[in-house]
Design a protein around this motif. Structure first.
Motif: not given
Length: 123
Positions: A41-42, A93-96, A35-37, A100-101
């Motif tokens: 990144w965001v 945020f939407v991309y992540a 979560t921190d990573d 990425r999640e």
């Protein structure tokens, strides 16, 4: 101040600066790191994209408006920059969230239940 007072004052911040490695009923350490990573990144991507997109937009839009004073120029830059930042933050945020999640599928850490995670090395 005496030497004793200085020693006492230096002990208090040292206790507050001690690392807190043990989780307090929250997510596991691995989940917290993931979560921190993602959060880092965001935040970094939002910052960089906002600067790269925002500076040229402010320069281009400033030509279209009559900005007679430095205060008007600064206010204009802040207003345009805020809009660019907001749109960029939502987009990143939407991309992540989409790409990425972690998805929680088998093969990811914490989801497989393999022997090394449970401490059983006999398998």
């Amino acid at each position: 101040m005496t030497g004793d007072d200085e020693e006492g004052a230096s002990d208090a911040p040292a206790a507050a600066d001690e690392p807190r490695d043990e989780p307090s009923g929250g997510p596991s350490t691995r989940e917290a790191v993931e979560t921190d990573d993602l959060y880092a990144w965001v935040m970094q991507t939002t910052f960089v994209v906002t600067i790269l997109v925002g500076a040229p937009l402010v320069a281009i839009f400033s030509v279209l408006f009559d900005l007679t004073s430095w205060a008007a120029r600064a206010e204009f830059a802040v207003r345009i920059g805020a809009i660019v930042w907001f749109v960029t933050a939502i987009g990143v945020f939407v991309y992540a969230k989409k790409y990425r999640e972690p998805t929680g599928e088998a093969g990811e850490a914490g989801e497989t239940g393999d022997a090394t995670e449970t401490g059983d090395t006999s398998a």
